[in-house]
Design a protein around this motif. Structure first.
Motif, PDB file in Angstrom:
ATOM      1  N   PRO A   8      -0.325  -0.198   3.410  1.00 31.24           N
ATOM      2  CA  PRO A   8      -1.595  -0.135   2.673  1.00 31.24           C
ATOM      3  C   PRO A   8      -2.180   1.277   2.778  1.00 31.24           C
ATOM      4  O   PRO A   8      -2.789   1.628   3.781  1.00 31.24           O
ATOM      5  CB  PRO A   8      -2.479  -1.187   3.352  1.00 31.24           C
ATOM      6  CG  PRO A   8      -1.752  -1.684   4.537  1.00 31.24           C
ATOM      7  CD  PRO A   8      -0.406  -1.022   4.626  1.00 31.24           C
ATOM      8  N   SER A   9      -1.945   2.071   1.745  1.00 29.59           N
ATOM      9  CA  SER A   9      -2.323   3.485   1.771  1.00 29.59           C
ATOM     10  C   SER A   9      -3.829   3.666   1.602  1.00 29.59           C
ATOM     11  O   SER A   9      -4.443   3.117   0.686  1.00 29.59           O
ATOM     12  CB  SER A   9      -1.584   4.209   0.638  1.00 29.59           C
ATOM     13  OG  SER A   9      -2.261   5.384   0.259  1.00 29.59           O
ATOM     14  N   ILE A  10      -4.394   4.487   2.459  1.00 26.72           N
ATOM     15  CA  ILE A  10      -5.833   4.781   2.401  1.00 26.72           C
ATOM     16  C   ILE A  10      -6.115   5.704   1.208  1.00 26.72           C
ATOM     17  O   ILE A  10      -7.145   5.604   0.552  1.00 26.72           O
ATOM     18  CB  ILE A  10      -6.289   5.385   3.748  1.00 26.72           C
ATOM     19  CG1 ILE A  10      -6.073   4.333   4.853  1.00 26.72           C
ATOM     20  CG2 ILE A  10      -7.740   5.843   3.705  1.00 26.72           C
ATOM     21  CD1 ILE A  10      -6.001   4.877   6.261  1.00 26.72           C
ATOM     22  N   THR A  11      -5.164   6.568   0.901  1.00 25.13           N
ATOM     23  CA  THR A  11      -5.309   7.449  -0.268  1.00 25.13           C
ATOM     24  C   THR A  11      -5.313   6.602  -1.541  1.00 25.13           C
ATOM     25  O   THR A  11      -6.166   6.791  -2.420  1.00 25.13           O
ATOM     26  CB  THR A  11      -4.135   8.454  -0.327  1.00 25.13           C
ATOM     27  OG1 THR A  11      -3.988   9.043   0.954  1.00 25.13           O
ATOM     28  CG2 THR A  11      -4.348   9.512  -1.381  1.00 25.13           C
ATOM     29  N   ASN A  12      -4.354   5.682  -1.624  1.00 28.61           N
ATOM     30  CA  ASN A  12      -4.260   4.825  -2.807  1.00 28.61           C
ATOM     31  C   ASN A  12      -5.548   4.012  -2.971  1.00 28.61           C
ATOM     32  O   ASN A  12      -6.094   3.909  -4.075  1.00 28.61           O
ATOM     33  CB  ASN A  12      -3.041   3.896  -2.655  1.00 28.61           C
ATOM     34  CG  ASN A  12      -2.571   3.291  -3.968  1.00 28.61           C
ATOM     35  OD1 ASN A  12      -3.163   3.540  -5.015  1.00 28.61           O
ATOM     36  ND2 ASN A  12      -1.535   2.491  -3.909  1.00 28.61           N
ATOM     37  N   TRP A  51       3.377  -2.012   8.205  1.00 31.95           N
ATOM     38  CA  TRP A  51       2.827  -1.300   9.361  1.00 31.95           C
ATOM     39  C   TRP A  51       3.462   0.081   9.446  1.00 31.95           C
ATOM     40  O   TRP A  51       4.594   0.288   8.993  1.00 31.95           O
ATOM     41  CB  TRP A  51       3.101  -2.077  10.662  1.00 31.95           C
ATOM     42  CG  TRP A  51       2.540  -3.453  10.625  1.00 31.95           C
ATOM     43  CD1 TRP A  51       1.267  -3.816  10.257  1.00 31.95           C
ATOM     44  CD2 TRP A  51       3.223  -4.680  10.944  1.00 31.95           C
ATOM     45  NE1 TRP A  51       1.122  -5.180  10.337  1.00 31.95           N
ATOM     46  CE2 TRP A  51       2.306  -5.738  10.752  1.00 31.95           C
ATOM     47  CE3 TRP A  51       4.508  -4.997  11.378  1.00 31.95           C
ATOM     48  CZ2 TRP A  51       2.635  -7.063  10.973  1.00 31.95           C
ATOM     49  CZ3 TRP A  51       4.845  -6.326  11.604  1.00 31.95           C
ATOM     50  CH2 TRP A  51       3.905  -7.341  11.406  1.00 31.95           C
ATOM     51  N   LYS A  52       2.745   0.986  10.092  1.00 29.18           N
ATOM     52  CA  LYS A  52       3.262   2.367  10.170  1.00 29.18           C
ATOM     53  C   LYS A  52       4.047   2.504  11.475  1.00 29.18           C
ATOM     54  O   LYS A  52       3.561   3.060  12.468  1.00 29.18           O
ATOM     55  CB  LYS A  52       2.088   3.356  10.094  1.00 29.18           C
ATOM     56  CG  LYS A  52       2.492   4.728   9.588  1.00 29.18           C
ATOM     57  CD  LYS A  52       1.261   5.504   9.169  1.00 29.18           C
ATOM     58  CE  LYS A  52       1.539   6.964   8.948  1.00 29.18           C
ATOM     59  NZ  LYS A  52       2.357   7.258   7.783  1.00 29.18           N
ATOM     60  N   VAL A  53       5.250   1.967  11.456  1.00 30.57           N
ATOM     61  CA  VAL A  53       6.079   1.991  12.664  1.00 30.57           C
ATOM     62  C   VAL A  53       7.298   2.878  12.424  1.00 30.57           C
ATOM     63  O   VAL A  53       7.856   2.909  11.318  1.00 30.57           O
ATOM     64  CB  VAL A  53       6.481   0.562  13.119  1.00 30.57           C
ATOM     65  CG1 VAL A  53       5.264  -0.341  13.211  1.00 30.57           C
ATOM     66  CG2 VAL A  53       7.512  -0.072  12.213  1.00 30.57           C
ATOM     67  N   ASN A 104      10.675   2.075  10.400  1.00 31.73           N
ATOM     68  CA  ASN A 104      10.741   2.090   8.927  1.00 31.73           C
ATOM     69  C   ASN A 104      11.248   3.437   8.419  1.00 31.73           C
ATOM     70  O   ASN A 104      11.946   3.517   7.408  1.00 31.73           O
ATOM     71  CB  ASN A 104       9.363   1.873   8.298  1.00 31.73           C
ATOM     72  CG  ASN A 104       8.762   0.532   8.648  1.00 31.73           C
ATOM     73  OD1 ASN A 104       9.470  -0.395   9.000  1.00 31.73           O
ATOM     74  ND2 ASN A 104       7.447   0.438   8.553  1.00 31.73           N
ATOM     75  N   TYR A 105      10.828   4.489   9.126  1.00 31.85           N
ATOM     76  CA  TYR A 105      11.166   5.843   8.674  1.00 31.85           C
ATOM     77  C   TYR A 105      12.626   6.137   9.017  1.00 31.85           C
ATOM     78  O   TYR A 105      13.372   6.667   8.194  1.00 31.85           O
ATOM     79  CB  TYR A 105      10.184   6.860   9.281  1.00 31.85           C
ATOM     80  CG  TYR A 105       8.772   6.542   8.820  1.00 31.85           C
ATOM     81  CD1 TYR A 105       8.223   7.174   7.718  1.00 31.85           C
ATOM     82  CD2 TYR A 105       8.023   5.540   9.428  1.00 31.85           C
ATOM     83  CE1 TYR A 105       6.967   6.844   7.250  1.00 31.85           C
ATOM     84  CE2 TYR A 105       6.772   5.185   8.969  1.00 31.85           C
ATOM     85  CZ  TYR A 105       6.245   5.836   7.881  1.00 31.85           C
ATOM     86  OH  TYR A 105       5.015   5.490   7.402  1.00 31.85           O
ATOM     87  N   ALA A 106      13.016   5.753  10.242  1.00 32.28           N
ATOM     88  CA  ALA A 106      14.417   5.953  10.636  1.00 32.28           C
ATOM     89  C   ALA A 106      15.332   5.193   9.667  1.00 32.28           C
ATOM     90  O   ALA A 106      16.379   5.697   9.248  1.00 32.28           O
ATOM     91  CB  ALA A 106      14.636   5.478  12.073  1.00 32.28           C
ATOM     92  N   GLY A 149      -0.427   9.769  -0.906  1.00 27.17           N
ATOM     93  CA  GLY A 149      -0.581   9.556   0.534  1.00 27.17           C
ATOM     94  C   GLY A 149      -1.390  10.685   1.142  1.00 27.17           C
ATOM     95  O   GLY A 149      -1.667  11.685   0.469  1.00 27.17           O
ATOM     96  N   THR A 150      -1.754  10.535   2.390  1.00 20.69           N
ATOM     97  CA  THR A 150      -2.564  11.557   3.073  1.00 20.69           C
ATOM     98  C   THR A 150      -1.902  12.925   2.986  1.00 20.69           C
ATOM     99  O   THR A 150      -2.541  13.921   2.671  1.00 20.69           O
ATOM    100  CB  THR A 150      -2.727  11.176   4.561  1.00 20.69           C
ATOM    101  OG1 THR A 150      -3.450   9.952   4.607  1.00 20.69           O
ATOM    102  CG2 THR A 150      -3.464  12.234   5.342  1.00 20.69           C
ATOM    103  N   ALA A 151      -0.609  12.959   3.281  1.00 19.32           N
ATOM    104  CA  ALA A 151       0.078  14.243   3.355  1.00 19.32           C
ATOM    105  C   ALA A 151       0.161  14.914   1.989  1.00 19.32           C
ATOM    106  O   ALA A 151      -0.135  16.095   1.846  1.00 19.32           O
ATOM    107  CB  ALA A 151       1.463  14.063   3.945  1.00 19.32           C
TER     108      ALA A 151
HETATM  109  N1  PLP Z   1       3.519   4.721   2.550  1.00 18.42           N
HETATM  110  C1  PLP Z   1       4.115   5.187   3.658  1.00 18.42           C
HETATM  111  C2  PLP Z   1       5.434   4.640   4.032  1.00 18.42           C
HETATM  112  C3  PLP Z   1       3.495   6.182   4.426  1.00 18.42           C
HETATM  113  O1  PLP Z   1       4.087   6.666   5.522  1.00 18.42           O
HETATM  114  C4  PLP Z   1       2.241   6.679   4.021  1.00 18.42           C
HETATM  115  C5  PLP Z   1       1.559   7.687   4.823  1.00 18.42           C
HETATM  116  O2  PLP Z   1       0.759   7.420   5.651  1.00 18.42           O
HETATM  117  C6  PLP Z   1       1.656   6.164   2.873  1.00 18.42           C
HETATM  118  C7  PLP Z   1       2.316   5.190   2.161  1.00 18.42           C
HETATM  119  C8  PLP Z   1       0.323   6.647   2.418  1.00 18.42           C
HETATM  120  O3  PLP Z   1      -0.710   6.155   3.238  1.00 18.42           O
HETATM  121  P1  PLP Z   1      -2.023   6.975   3.432  1.00 18.42           P
HETATM  122  O4  PLP Z   1      -2.587   7.218   2.088  1.00 18.42           O
HETATM  123  O5  PLP Z   1      -2.919   6.097   4.247  1.00 18.42           O
HETATM  124  O6  PLP Z   1      -1.665   8.219   4.129  1.00 18.42           O
END
Ligand code: PLP
Ligand code: COI
Length: 344
Positions: free
Chosen positions: A250-254, A180-182, A185-187, A288-290
């Motif tokens: 689960p990356s949307i870009t991937n 999950w994008k919480v 995880n980043y901290a 990834g998106t960025a």
């Molecule tokens: N993995 C992590 C930990 C991310 O923060 C992101 C960015 O959103 C991704 C993968 C790539 O996901 P997406 O392609 O949906 O941006």
């Protein structure tokens, strides 16, 4: 006046953010406000117990002058899953999309022109606002969409960057919140990523249980490109390999790149990838998106005193995939999959 070519992946203030609160299970209509401050109770569960999640998506100024938002519904669905994972009140998919569209409309002057390499990035954020000190989930929440024009995520852009394998800091537990994008995880990853940056590298995370398998590369998914030779293959073929793990986002870009790779005739495999398998790969990248695709020039494994090299320039397969995806995002080719929402 913004100098679009100088933008990096940092926050630049725009005119409006969009907000919507949920109280007692009822969502208010999203509204735009110039005030970038959100009042939040000092006892909010989001602040104390990390009950918050976020998203990231982009709007592109196309070659035809039209504005395209890439796979917005997928981000909405993923935020729904993140919220459910933290026992938060999820943002309805329609409300998420409505808020992003309003944020775009109200900040249209901040959409970077075509061919500047910059885009308008949206950062949706959901934070639990229920004041409660007892350890448990709060149900009230605030949803915000923060737009900001951005340049490339990695200073080198599509030029390649070195990564270093990390086995001493876990980004996320194998049955934890990594999918999950919480924010937590980043901290949790900062110690590892800052240590890698200090040595001139991006961080490659391994699985928290065994540290044998590749999980993620920076805050992005990992992709490896491997040459395959088989009797049935007349010419040299390529395999697109990406990790299967319970701890990665689960990356949307991937997902989009896997579809494009299949269409290019590549074999696409999602499975556990041992770090040593980097030796069999001709190309490797973070996606990834960025960053879209950020090729790796090399991966250093300091624990085993090995360096896996991929060359100083992006390889042909990743270059082809990169252009194929960007061509769709910028409207240079037909969007066969209906990934872009064109906003008139
Ligand atoms: N993995 C992590 C930990 C991310 O923060 C992101 C960015 O959103 C991704 C993968 C790539 O996901 P997406 O392609 O949906 O941006
Ligand atoms: C991405 O959007 O690709 C990311 O890596 C997200 C990160 C900026 C938090």
């Amino acid at each position: 006046m913004i100098d679009w070519s100088k933008l990096t992946f940092h926050y630049t203030e725009t005119d409006y953010i969009v907000r919507a609160a949920c109280k007692n299970g009822v969502w208010e209509q999203p509204y735009a406000t110039r005030d970038k401050m959100i009042p939040i109770h000092a006892a909010a569960t989001g602040l104390h117990y990390g009950q918050e999640c976020f998203e990231g998506l982009k709007a592109f100024h196309g070659i035809d002058g039209k504005v395209r938002i890439f796979r917005m519904e997928e981000n909405a669905k993923r935020m729904h899953q993140s919220a459910e994972g933290l026992l938060m009140t999820p943002v309805p998919v329609e409300l998420f999309c409505e808020a992003v569209l309003l944020a775009l409309k109200m900040n249209i002057d901040f959409l970077p022109p075509y061919e500047t390499g910059a885009t308008l990035y949206f950062r949706p954020l959901l934070v639990a606002t229920t004041p409660d000190i007892s350890v448990g989930p709060g149900k009230d929440c605030e949803f915000v969409v923060i737009p900001t024009p951005i340049g490339p995520y990695f200073p080198n852009g599509f030029k390649g960057m070195p990564a270093m394998v990390n086995r001493s800091v876990d980004r996320a537990a194998s049955q934890g919140t990594g999918c999950w994008k919480v924010g937590g995880n980043y901290a949790a990853s900062f110690r590892a990523s800052e240590a890698a940056h200090a040595m001139g590298y991006e961080c490659m995370f391994t699985d928290a249980k065994t540290h044998k398998y590749i999980d993620e590369c920076t805050a992005s998914n990992f992709i490896g490109i491997k040459e395959v030779k088989g009797e049935r293959l007349k010419a040299k073929g390529w395999e697109y390999i990406t990790p299967r793990s319970s701890a990665i986002l689960p990356s949307i870009t991937n997902d989009s790149l896997m579809t494009l790779a299949k269409e290019m005739g590549m074999k696409v495999t999602r499975r556990k990838i041992r770090v040593e398998e980097l030796a069999d790969m001709q190309e490797a990248a973070a996606c990834g998106t960025a960053c879209v695709i950020s090729p790796l020039t090399k991966v250093v494994d300091p624990d085993n005193n090995i360096t896996y090299s991929f060359g100083d320039k992006p390889g042909p397969v990743l270059t082809k995939l990169y252009h194929a995806l960007q061509d769709i995002q910028y409207g240079r080719v037909e969007d066969k999959h209906g990934w872009c929402l064109i906003v008139e």
